[in-house]
Write an enzyme that holds these catalytic residues in place. Structure first.
Site, PDB file in Angstrom:
ATOM      1  N   GLY A  40     -20.478  28.876   1.635  1.00 48.76           N
ATOM      2  CA  GLY A  40     -20.329  28.344   2.982  1.00 48.76           C
ATOM      3  C   GLY A  40     -19.953  29.453   3.941  1.00 48.76           C
ATOM      4  CB  ALA A  44     -13.596  27.705   6.565  1.00 52.92           C
ATOM      5  NE  ARG A 337     -10.525  13.979  18.272  1.00 47.48           N
ATOM      6  CZ  ARG A 337     -11.122  15.087  17.886  1.00 47.48           C
ATOM      7  NH1 ARG A 337     -11.491  15.247  16.631  1.00 47.48           N
ATOM      8  NH2 ARG A 337     -11.352  16.053  18.744  1.00 47.48           N
ATOM      9  CG  HIS A 408     -15.701  13.817  14.951  1.00 48.16           C
ATOM     10  ND1 HIS A 408     -16.764  14.441  15.569  1.00 48.16           N
ATOM     11  CD2 HIS A 408     -14.634  14.621  15.162  1.00 48.16           C
ATOM     12  CE1 HIS A 408     -16.347  15.564  16.118  1.00 48.16           C
ATOM     13  NE2 HIS A 408     -15.062  15.708  15.870  1.00 48.16           N
ATOM     14  CD  GLU A 432     -14.945  18.435   8.400  1.00 50.53           C
ATOM     15  OE1 GLU A 432     -15.446  19.214   9.237  1.00 50.53           O
ATOM     16  OE2 GLU A 432     -15.209  17.222   8.355  1.00 50.53           O
TER      17      GLU A 432
HETATM   18  C1  LIG Z   1     -19.918  17.453  17.160  1.00 49.64           C
HETATM   19  C2  LIG Z   1     -18.632  18.048  16.662  1.00 49.64           C
HETATM   20  C3  LIG Z   1     -17.777  18.688  17.537  1.00 49.64           C
HETATM   21  C4  LIG Z   1     -16.585  19.227  17.091  1.00 49.64           C
HETATM   22  N1  LIG Z   1     -15.764  19.840  17.981  1.00 49.64           N
HETATM   23  C5  LIG Z   1     -14.597  20.379  17.538  1.00 49.64           C
HETATM   24  C6  LIG Z   1     -13.724  21.041  18.453  1.00 49.64           C
HETATM   25  O1  LIG Z   1     -13.988  21.141  19.640  1.00 49.64           O
HETATM   26  N2  LIG Z   1     -12.572  21.558  17.952  1.00 49.64           N
HETATM   27  C7  LIG Z   1     -12.229  21.467  16.641  1.00 49.64           C
HETATM   28  O2  LIG Z   1     -11.184  21.964  16.249  1.00 49.64           O
HETATM   29  N3  LIG Z   1     -13.073  20.871  15.753  1.00 49.64           N
HETATM   30  C8  LIG Z   1     -14.235  20.329  16.168  1.00 49.64           C
HETATM   31  N4  LIG Z   1     -15.064  19.720  15.272  1.00 49.64           N
HETATM   32  C9  LIG Z   1     -14.784  19.836  13.830  1.00 49.64           C
HETATM   33  C10 LIG Z   1     -15.211  21.218  13.336  1.00 49.64           C
HETATM   34  O3  LIG Z   1     -16.416  21.593  13.956  1.00 49.64           O
HETATM   35  C11 LIG Z   1     -15.416  21.291  11.828  1.00 49.64           C
HETATM   36  O4  LIG Z   1     -14.372  20.659  11.157  1.00 49.64           O
HETATM   37  C12 LIG Z   1     -15.480  22.741  11.373  1.00 49.64           C
HETATM   38  O5  LIG Z   1     -16.415  23.460  12.144  1.00 49.64           O
HETATM   39  C13 LIG Z   1     -15.823  22.842   9.903  1.00 49.64           C
HETATM   40  O6  LIG Z   1     -15.962  24.207   9.577  1.00 49.64           O
HETATM   41  P1  LIG Z   1     -16.170  24.656   8.071  1.00 49.64           P
HETATM   42  O7  LIG Z   1     -16.309  26.137   8.096  1.00 49.64           O
HETATM   43  O8  LIG Z   1     -15.091  24.071   7.246  1.00 49.64           O
HETATM   44  O9  LIG Z   1     -17.527  23.965   7.604  1.00 49.64           O
HETATM   45  P2  LIG Z   1     -19.023  24.006   8.207  1.00 49.64           P
HETATM   46  O10 LIG Z   1     -19.103  24.612   9.541  1.00 49.64           O
HETATM   47  O11 LIG Z   1     -19.537  22.631   8.019  1.00 49.64           O
HETATM   48  O12 LIG Z   1     -19.778  24.982   7.243  1.00 49.64           O
HETATM   49  C14 LIG Z   1     -20.142  24.596   5.952  1.00 49.64           C
HETATM   50  C15 LIG Z   1     -20.878  25.745   5.311  1.00 49.64           C
HETATM   51  O13 LIG Z   1     -21.048  25.453   3.927  1.00 49.64           O
HETATM   52  C16 LIG Z   1     -22.377  25.664   3.543  1.00 49.64           C
HETATM   53  N5  LIG Z   1     -22.630  24.780   2.405  1.00 49.64           N
HETATM   54  C17 LIG Z   1     -22.280  23.476   2.257  1.00 49.64           C
HETATM   55  N6  LIG Z   1     -22.640  23.038   1.045  1.00 49.64           N
HETATM   56  C18 LIG Z   1     -23.218  24.083   0.410  1.00 49.64           C
HETATM   57  C19 LIG Z   1     -23.793  24.250  -0.865  1.00 49.64           C
HETATM   58  N7  LIG Z   1     -23.824  23.267  -1.759  1.00 49.64           N
HETATM   59  N8  LIG Z   1     -24.330  25.447  -1.167  1.00 49.64           N
HETATM   60  C20 LIG Z   1     -24.308  26.475  -0.269  1.00 49.64           C
HETATM   61  N9  LIG Z   1     -23.757  26.370   0.937  1.00 49.64           N
HETATM   62  C21 LIG Z   1     -23.218  25.185   1.275  1.00 49.64           C
HETATM   63  C22 LIG Z   1     -23.190  25.409   4.771  1.00 49.64           C
HETATM   64  O14 LIG Z   1     -24.414  26.068   4.664  1.00 49.64           O
HETATM   65  C23 LIG Z   1     -22.269  26.010   5.848  1.00 49.64           C
HETATM   66  O15 LIG Z   1     -22.474  27.392   5.903  1.00 49.64           O
HETATM   67  C24 LIG Z   1     -16.244  19.133  15.732  1.00 49.64           C
HETATM   68  C25 LIG Z   1     -17.094  18.493  14.847  1.00 49.64           C
HETATM   69  C26 LIG Z   1     -18.264  17.913  15.315  1.00 49.64           C
HETATM   70  C27 LIG Z   1     -19.102  17.149  14.362  1.00 49.64           C
END
Ligand SMILES: Cc1cc2nc3c(=O)[nH]c(=O)nc-3n(C[C@H](O)[C@H](O)[C@H](O)COP(=O)(O)OP(=O)(O)OC[C@H]3O[C@@H](n4cnc5c(N)ncnc54)[C@H](O)[C@@H]3O)c2cc1C
Length: 644
Positions: A40, A44, A337, A408, A432
């Site tokens: 990912g 993060a 929320r 969400h 997340e």
């Molecule tokens: C529309 C929207 C608006 C938002 N706005 C806000 C905001 O303003 N402020 C805030 O704090 N939060 C906000 N959030 C929440 C926030 O965007 C997310 O919680 C956060 O970006 C998650 O980041 P992450 O790095 O954990 O995961 P993600 O950004 O979901 O990244 C997941 C990664 O894992 C990879 N992956 C997943 N499964 C696999 C697999 N099996 N094999 C290989 N790769 C895989 C994907 O390719 C990706 O690179 C919002 C969410 C949404 C839906």
């Protein structure tokens, strides 16, 4: 099994500093002997991969998109919290900590949340140094706005595109390390299993999404940064590709899944318009800084609005119910929320919903436009207004937006201790994907903060401690666990490809989503959850009989990719329902109708449920085992949440 969160001893405010000192270090010359797998590359993962590579570790990073820039994080709109107190309005690390614990309805760990608040200030500096273009005030200082559950302005933002700008920053840092050869990036590659060798995570099995090749990758540790699982509901604001597969397969290899039923339903989304949609669109919480939420006071006016006989602007002030301002005068439109969502549902259930379907309330900017002028409102929220217009063909500058809650974010996820380690040594979860900091309800703008805190500031310290303990001995790729796990993955894909029934996997996904929304959504009952359990179980059995999966493995095969993900969602759905049924209390986003205050607010049962539910996989079609991590509150006094 006993669950130790490994929370350091000592006063809350000193735990992290003391812990950082106590953690073992890996000397610079040894770092290059370790391989770290990061699955990912959203906020993060990209921040973790870049930081670890910068330290000198060899990183292998994976994502299923064609570029890290397409991670779901790019969609984040409103902003990122930090306790900088630039506004001089009374903010502090302790207040951010307190707001987050209270916002999560006292179902998160104090020590983790305090650390999050503490490092929040570093995140902003880090991102500014990377060139992230945060909004600035006239004098040049970084600007802030307010988000729900807080009475201070601590949210840093880049218009309505904060996630995009932060991800570009993290991606630049990642790219730098790719260029230096410290990160090897695998795009269009999906992780399908974790390899556990003698109880420790030491590799993953992947499938190339372009050729179908199944590969083995070794590492001294595996970091899952794979995002949330809101798409179990089919319709959500998440990117369509977001899924639970990585976390779920890790769960089946022994990692506990914590609080799976804690789902965030965001109050301000563009309402569903029919059964043709495959995703929903968020209207950022930042809009509640200036937008006022209302529903008509009477059924008669609501009916006229639904029929289109009158327009919202024609409804006089006396006939409007600004229900959040009325019920929660202190926080008004900026209640958390879960509270805002439940109140919108209440209006609709009461027959006062608006829009063609009647399943919406208004978010109105008329006052803000009169007070600040259209240009000022456009400068703050222009891209969100444009998005609303493009999707609905309604001009939000002249008519209020129609909004309704939608799935969400998922507060549940892989269980991790204070070091972000799952209960499987060597397997970590960040962002997340883990359950760690938001309790039963996440406050707005805190997900970006947590993902970047985990990646930039926590894992670089805590991982070193584990690596120093195991030593840099190369991973034995000839261990039978590698061949066996690869065979399991290959067999599973072959099994999916034998499905030649009549119903598409998308249809199963949609059906699952409807069940989840109806029975495990904004309001839950024992009766409904029991029914849902039976329905999902039957749907799952039907999937393995009647689903159709097209094509072959050795090609680009969206049908096969989706089949694996939906099969995992079906299993997760059952666990979510079990968890919601077990948690016979209301807290945050988990609202059991049986447990509410006389005013209709979530009523916790701290005596019986002040714990993290960490579910343990016990085998296919076997009930999962519940492990409990007791939540102890030393600093915050547990009370009924009050935003009035
Ligand atoms: C529309 C929207 C608006 C938002 N706005 C806000 C905001 O303003 N402020 C805030 O704090 N939060 C906000 N959030 C929440 C926030 O965007 C997310 O919680 C956060 O970006 C998650 O980041 P992450 O790095 O954990 O995961 P993600 O950004 O979901 O990244 C997941 C990664 O894992 C990879 N992956 C997943 N499964 C696999 C697999 N099996 N094999 C290989 N790769 C895989 C994907 O390719 C990706 O690179 C919002 C969410 C949404 C839906």
């Amino acid at each position: 099994m006993s669950l130790s969160a490994k929370i350091p001893e000592g006063p809350l405010a000193e735990k992290w500093s003391k812990h950082k000192f106590d953690l073992k270090l890996v000397n610079p010359a040894n770092k290059r002997k370790y391989d770290i797998i990061v699955v990912g590359t959203g906020l993060a993962g990209a921040s973790a991969a870049a930081s670890l590579a910068e330290l000198g570790y060899n990183v292998k990073a994976f994502c299923f998109q064609d570029s890290p820039r397409r991670a779901h994080s790019i969609a984040a709109q409103g902003g990122i919290n930090a306790a900088k107190n630039y506004q001089n309005d009374g903010d502090s690390v302790y207040r951010l900590f307190y707001d987050t614990i209270k916002g999560g309805d006292y179902r998160a760990r104090e020590a983790n949340v305090y650390r999050l608040a503490e490092v929040s200030v570093n995140i902003i500096d880090q991102c500014v140094a990377q060139g992230v273009p945060f909004a600035r005030e006239y004098g040049g200082l970084l600007d802030n706005r307010s988000f729900g559950g807080a009475q201070v302005s601590r949210t840093f933002y880049a218009r309505g595109q904060t996630g995009q700008q932060l991800l570009l920053g993290a991606y630049s840092a990642l790219n730098r390390q790719i260029h230096h050869g410290k990160v090897k990036m695998y795009t269009r590659t999906e992780m399908l299993d974790v390899v556990v060798v003698d109880g420790k995570a030491q590799g993953i099995i992947t499938r190339s999404l372009t050729t179908g090749e199944i590969d083995t990758h070794t590492g001294h540790a595996v970091l899952l940064c794979t995002g949330g699982y809101g798409n179990v509901f089919y319709l959500s604001t998440n990117a369509a590709g977001s899924n639970v597969t990585a976390a779920w397969r890790a769960h089946k290899r022994g990692a506990f899944f914590a609080n799976p039923c804690y789902t965030q339903i965001h109050p301000t989304c563009i309402p569903v318009t029919g059964d043709h949609q495959s995703k929903l669109t968020l209207m950022s919480e930042s809009l509640r800084n200036d937008g006022r939420v209302w529903a008509p006071k009477t059924h008669a006016i609501a009916e006229q609005l639904r029929k289109g006989a009158i327009k919202a602007a024609q409804v006089g002030e006396a006939d409007r119910d600004y229900f959040l301002e009325r019920k929660y005068p202190s926080f008004g439109n900026l209640v958390p929320r879960d509270v805002a969502s439940r109140n919108a549902k209440e209006m609709v259930d009461d027959g006062r919903g608006v829009g063609g379907s009647g399943v919406a309330v208004f978010l109105d900017f008329a006052d803000a436009i009169a007070r600040l002028g259209k240009d000022a409102v456009a400068a703050k929220y222009g891209n969100l207004f444009d998005m609303y217009y493009q999707i609905t063909d309604e001009d939000p500058y002249s008519q209020p937006m129609r909004i309704y809650p939608a799935v969400h974010y998922t507060m549940g996820g892989l269980w991790v201790d204070y070091n972000l380690s799952t209960n499987v040594p060597g397997l970590y979860a960040l962002g997340e994907c883990n359950f760690s900091d938001h309790g039963a309800n996440r406050l707005g703008a805190s997900a970006l903060m947590q993902g970047l805190s985990d990646g930039y500031f926590v894992i670089p310290y805590t991982l070193g401690d584990y690596l120093a303990t195991i030593g840099p001995k190369p991973v034995d790729v000839n261990h039978p666990a590698f061949a066996q796990t690869k065979k399991d993955v290959t067999d599973y894909i072959a099994k999916l490809l034998t499905l030649r029934g009549t119903k598409t996997v998308n249809e199963y996904h949609r059906e699952l989503g409807l069940i989840m929304w109806e029975y495990c959504g904004m309001a839950r009952t024992a009766e409904g959850l029991t029914k849902a359990k039976g329905l999902i179980h039957a749907l799952r059995a039907d999937f393995w009989k009647n689903a159709i999966v097209l094509g072959d493995n050795e090609e680009v095969n969206a049908s096969l990719e989706k089949a694996g993900r939906v099969a995992d969602f079906l299993e997760l759905g059952e666990l979510m329902v079990d968890d919601a049924l077990m948690r016979n209390e209301s807290c945050g986003g988990h609202f059991r109708l049986e447990s509410q205050t006389p005013e209709g607010e979530a009523l916790r049962d701290d005596e019986h449920f002040a714990f993290v539910a960490a579910w343990e996989y016990t085998g296919d079609n076997q009930p999962e085992k519940l492990n409990k991590e007791a939540l102890e509150f030393e600093y915050v006094h547990l009370t009924q949440r009050n935003y009035k």
